[in-house]
Design a protein around this motif. Sequence first.
Motif, mmCIF file in Angstrom:
data_model
loop_
_atom_site.group_PDB
_atom_site.id
_atom_site.type_symbol
_atom_site.label_atom_id
_atom_site.label_comp_id
_atom_site.label_asym_id
_atom_site.label_seq_id
_atom_site.Cartn_x
_atom_site.Cartn_y
_atom_site.Cartn_z
ATOM 1 N N ARG A 114 0.829 -1.216 0.000
ATOM 2 C CA ARG A 114 0.000 0.000 0.000
ATOM 3 C C ARG A 114 0.859 1.260 0.000
ATOM 4 O O ARG A 114 0.562 2.211 -0.686
ATOM 5 C CB ARG A 114 -0.911 0.015 1.231
ATOM 6 N N VAL A 116 2.373 1.754 -3.406
ATOM 7 C CA VAL A 116 1.360 2.252 -4.334
ATOM 8 C C VAL A 116 1.125 3.730 -4.092
ATOM 9 O O VAL A 116 1.081 4.524 -5.017
ATOM 10 C CB VAL A 116 0.039 1.451 -4.213
ATOM 11 N N ALA A 163 -0.204 -2.910 -11.972
ATOM 12 C CA ALA A 163 -0.859 -2.432 -10.750
ATOM 13 C C ALA A 163 -2.377 -2.481 -10.901
ATOM 14 O O ALA A 163 -3.088 -2.876 -9.969
ATOM 15 C CB ALA A 163 -0.403 -1.011 -10.416
ATOM 16 N N ALA A 222 -5.864 -1.722 -5.745
ATOM 17 C CA ALA A 222 -5.895 -0.272 -5.561
ATOM 18 C C ALA A 222 -7.320 0.191 -5.267
ATOM 19 O O ALA A 222 -8.289 -0.437 -5.688
ATOM 20 C CB ALA A 222 -5.364 0.426 -6.814
ATOM 21 N N GLU A 229 -7.122 5.483 -6.489
ATOM 22 C CA GLU A 229 -5.810 5.054 -6.966
ATOM 23 C C GLU A 229 -5.910 4.486 -8.381
ATOM 24 O O GLU A 229 -5.075 4.781 -9.241
ATOM 25 C CB GLU A 229 -5.218 3.996 -6.027
ATOM 26 N N SER A 230 -6.949 3.690 -8.620
ATOM 27 C CA SER A 230 -7.139 3.098 -9.947
ATOM 28 C C SER A 230 -7.360 4.168 -11.005
ATOM 29 O O SER A 230 -6.830 4.078 -12.118
ATOM 30 C CB SER A 230 -8.330 2.128 -9.945
#
Length: 70
Positions: free
Chosen positions: A3, A6, A41, A47, A51-52
Amino acid sequence: GHRQRVAVGLEQFRLDIRHDHELVSAELPAAREELAQVVAALEQGTATLEESMTLWERGEALAAQLQPNA
């Protein structure tokens, strides 16, 4: 952990998106590699929605730069 990586990566993507995306030929291999990382990812599916979306936008920006005649 994952996390945190990311989150750090997404922040860098946000910073990169703010900059001019004109790539010189020496940067193309790095852009291809980054695009592969973005796809990986997204494929992981871990995610958050935000985030995506950020990953998707970065992927689109990279893909556009990698297109011939971009």
